[in-house]
Design a protein around this motif. Structure first.
Motif, PDB file in Angstrom:
ATOM      1  N   ASN A   1       0.837  -1.213   0.000  1.00 59.83           N
ATOM      2  CA  ASN A   1       0.000   0.000   0.000  1.00 59.83           C
ATOM      3  C   ASN A   1       0.867   1.257   0.000  1.00 59.83           C
ATOM      4  OD1 ASN A   1      -2.315  -1.560   0.018  1.00 59.83           O
ATOM      5  ND2 ASN A   1      -2.647  -1.381   2.212  1.00 59.83           N
ATOM      6  N   LYS A   2       1.926   1.210   0.791  1.00 58.55           N
ATOM      7  CA  LYS A   2       2.835   2.365   0.857  1.00 58.55           C
ATOM      8  C   LYS A   2       3.521   2.577  -0.495  1.00 58.55           C
ATOM      9  CE  LYS A   2       4.728   5.620   3.251  1.00 58.55           C
ATOM     10  NZ  LYS A   2       3.953   6.717   3.776  1.00 58.55           N
ATOM     11  N   ILE A   3       3.904   1.468  -1.153  1.00 57.55           N
ATOM     12  CA  ILE A   3       4.519   1.574  -2.486  1.00 57.55           C
ATOM     13  C   ILE A   3       3.548   2.204  -3.467  1.00 57.55           C
ATOM     14  CG2 ILE A   3       5.303   0.198  -4.466  1.00 57.55           C
ATOM     15  CD1 ILE A   3       6.603  -1.706  -2.425  1.00 57.55           C
ATOM     16  N   LYS A   4       2.298   1.758  -3.450  1.00 56.72           N
ATOM     17  CA  LYS A   4       1.281   2.341  -4.344  1.00 56.72           C
ATOM     18  C   LYS A   4       1.090   3.825  -4.047  1.00 56.72           C
ATOM     19  CE  LYS A   4      -1.352  -1.837  -5.300  1.00 56.72           C
ATOM     20  NZ  LYS A   4      -2.629  -2.543  -5.118  1.00 56.72           N
ATOM     21  N   GLU A   5       1.047   4.168  -2.777  1.00 54.98           N
ATOM     22  CA  GLU A   5       0.897   5.576  -2.385  1.00 54.98           C
ATOM     23  C   GLU A   5       2.076   6.411  -2.890  1.00 54.98           C
ATOM     24  OE1 GLU A   5       0.988   8.270   1.689  1.00 54.98           O
ATOM     25  OE2 GLU A   5       0.550   6.127   1.844  1.00 54.98           O
ATOM     26  N   LEU A   6       3.292   5.885  -2.697  1.00 54.76           N
ATOM     27  CA  LEU A   6       4.485   6.604  -3.141  1.00 54.76           C
ATOM     28  C   LEU A   6       4.557   6.696  -4.673  1.00 54.76           C
ATOM     29  CD1 LEU A   6       7.129   5.230  -0.611  1.00 54.76           C
ATOM     30  CD2 LEU A   6       6.105   7.515  -0.669  1.00 54.76           C
ATOM     31  N   GLU A   7       4.120   5.643  -5.354  1.00 52.29           N
ATOM     32  CA  GLU A   7       4.075   5.692  -6.817  1.00 52.29           C
ATOM     33  C   GLU A   7       3.102   6.768  -7.291  1.00 52.29           C
ATOM     34  OE1 GLU A   7       3.164   1.639  -7.830  1.00 52.29           O
ATOM     35  OE2 GLU A   7       5.284   1.093  -8.050  1.00 52.29           O
ATOM     36  N   GLY A   8       1.969   6.875  -6.596  1.00 54.26           N
ATOM     37  CA  GLY A   8       1.003   7.930  -6.927  1.00 54.26           C
ATOM     38  C   GLY A   8       1.582   9.311  -6.699  1.00 54.26           C
TER      39      GLY A   8
ATOM     40  N   ASN B   1       4.757  10.006  -6.664  1.00 54.62           N
ATOM     41  CA  ASN B   1       5.811  10.174  -7.672  1.00 54.62           C
ATOM     42  C   ASN B   1       5.215  10.589  -9.015  1.00 54.62           C
ATOM     43  OD1 ASN B   1       8.484  10.053  -8.648  1.00 54.62           O
ATOM     44  ND2 ASN B   1       8.087   8.036  -9.507  1.00 54.62           N
ATOM     45  N   GLN B   2       4.128   9.951  -9.420  1.00 54.40           N
ATOM     46  CA  GLN B   2       3.477  10.303 -10.682  1.00 54.40           C
ATOM     47  C   GLN B   2       2.970  11.742 -10.639  1.00 54.40           C
ATOM     48  OE1 GLN B   2       3.485   8.488 -13.432  1.00 54.40           O
ATOM     49  NE2 GLN B   2       2.496  10.164 -14.492  1.00 54.40           N
ATOM     50  N   ASN B   3       2.406  12.126  -9.515  1.00 52.39           N
ATOM     51  CA  ASN B   3       1.941  13.508  -9.349  1.00 52.39           C
ATOM     52  C   ASN B   3       3.109  14.480  -9.443  1.00 52.39           C
ATOM     53  OD1 ASN B   3       0.049  15.554  -8.787  1.00 52.39           O
ATOM     54  ND2 ASN B   3       0.602  15.519  -6.629  1.00 52.39           N
ATOM     55  N   ASN B   4       4.225  14.132  -8.816  1.00 49.66           N
ATOM     56  CA  ASN B   4       5.416  14.990  -8.874  1.00 49.66           C
ATOM     57  C   ASN B   4       5.966  15.078 -10.292  1.00 49.66           C
ATOM     58  OD1 ASN B   4       5.317  15.619  -6.170  1.00 49.66           O
ATOM     59  ND2 ASN B   4       6.760  14.042  -5.552  1.00 49.66           N
TER      60      ASN B   4
END
Length: 130
Positions: free
Chosen positions: A42-49, A51-54
């Motif tokens: 879940n944390k990886i998915k959150e960080l990927e999101g 990252n994509q936003n950034n």
């Protein structure tokens, strides 16, 4: 009862306790590992999101930067042209000022010559009486 028998029971109970502790620890750790794994996913998915936003933010900022660079280039060219026009105008006004000063001096000489002529004509027409 034999002393050995008493100790034998204790050892068996102790071994049973250890086995039970190990089983209980394994049972307790299994859901914890699964939970930890899921939390990490879940944390990886959150960080990927994030990252994509950034990445999108950086892309937008790069586009804005490119636009501003183009604007700076246009304004710099306009500024250079304005400086050239300003220099030309300064030279022209300086020349006009010098010309006007020379013209004023010439007119003042002409006026003084005309005054002298008028004064000389009056002297000729009416000589001073003594």
């Amino acid at each position: 009862m034999n002393i050995d028998d008493i100790y034998a029971d204790i050892i068996i109970e102790s071994e049973n306790d250890q086995e039970n502790d190990i089983k209980q620890s394994q049972e307790n750790s299994q859901p914890t590992l699964k939970d930890d794994h899921q939390l990490l996913l879940n944390k990886i998915k959150e960080l990927e999101g994030i990252n994509q936003n950034n990445i999108e933010i950086i892309s937008n900022l790069n586009k804005k930067l490119e636009s501003k660079d183009n604007e700076i280039e246009i304004l710099s060219k306009q500024n250079e042209q304005t400086k050239k026009v300003n220099e030309i105008l300064l030279k022209n006004i300086s020349c006009l000022f010098k010309t006007s000063l020379l013209e004023i001096q010439r007119k003042e000489k002409e006026i003084n010559n005309l005054r002298d002529q008028i004064a000389n004509n009056k002297k000729v027409q009416h000589p001073p009486t003594k």
